[in-house]
Design an enzyme around this catalytic site. Sequence first.
Site: not given
Lengths: 375, 75
Positions: B13-15
């Site tokens: 997942a981001c980041p």
Amino acid sequence: MPVNPMTAKEVTKKVINKEAFFILDVRNEGDFKDWKIEGENFDYLNIPYFELLDGVEEILEQIPTDKEVLVVCAKEGSSVMVAEMLSEAGRTVTYLEGGMKSWSEYLEPIKVGDLTDGGELYQFVRIGKGCLSYMVVSNGEAAIIDSTRMTDVYLDFAKNIGASITHVFDTHLHADHISGGRKIAEATGATYWLPPKDATEVTFEYQALENGNDVQIGNTKINIHAIYSPGHTIGSTSFVIDEKYLLSGDILFIDSIGRPDLAGMAEDWVGDLRESLYKRYKELSAELVVLPAHFMIIEELNKDGSISKKLGTLFDENHGLNIEDEDEFRKLVTENLPPQPNAYQEIRETNMGKISPDNDKQREMEIGPNRCAVR
Amino acid sequence: MKSDKVLDAKGLACPMPIVKTKKAINELESGQILEILATDKGAKNDLTAWAKSGGHELMDSSEENGVYTFFIKKG
């Protein structure tokens, strides 16, 4: 030092109380420009998180130390990373729990008034997206109007106040958000009412909501009286509740009026919109309290966070109700319109039951502001 | 398209996709190509903007069955 989350509910409180607050939004610039957390006394800095991978030293100067700082991103992950970096640099900051995703989905219930014989009317303010839905409560029964897809919020709320949901209404086929009406009706056995002219393509059973329909909630005198008011959609219907409140759907807002173009029929529906606003609404009592299905700008919030104004006041102050010239009116509602809501065609098809996207997809379709009005 | 290195950022997942991309790019020479696989929907806009601001070139991107593939040439 671990950093603490701040919930969408806590941020909502700051918006309503007009607190001074600083938001470091680490989404990319396009997303920030399109849609952000709005507050009258909020200050902002937008630096994408991927510009901060080497450190936050360069932006420290731009981050105030005399007010609370909230780091915001789309889903949370990047804001935690940046908040931790700021914390290591000696700053006290929080991050938005769940990111803009949870901001878009948060609903703040606010009581807008008492009804005859002990009933109550609640407005559910979807602060991040500007959508407003309603619950009418009387004698242990409840009706919901223009519900969002966060159906648990209404089910839990009704349960907590000991009411069972018996009727669910949509004032029109929505194009900016996915309706939770059908889901609530299925979960509770309530009757789901839709204006038939908006429902010609729906794939499910509903009760036809038509001009003059009266629906009793509880066994007291609280009635919901339907008024056909086309213009935003051809079926758009308003409600007068308890002879005191006018639920105006997407026809009339506090500082703007509905746009007629989201079903591709702008030119055809201009006349309907004008007639609804300038004739049908004119015939109603100026003392009615207007409760719309949206707000556009944060300045529309009353002191308690609710969104409402008397119809008479709107006839004095709302620009969209004060355009004498019909051509000028036609121009306002058909030309230079704001961009259309994100994924509005798919949202309409979802609300008709034609497509059934999963939760993640529904969330993504609804990202951004509602954009149902023209000013 | 041929790449000099492949980064598998699927499921992250981001980041993290960008954090890992940055690390991987640092290990390449200018002109070499990094291929990135990711499933995070935000990765597309963010990688595009990141590559631009870092002087790298996003040469190609595609999506198949929820997996995004990016080719970035180090600047």
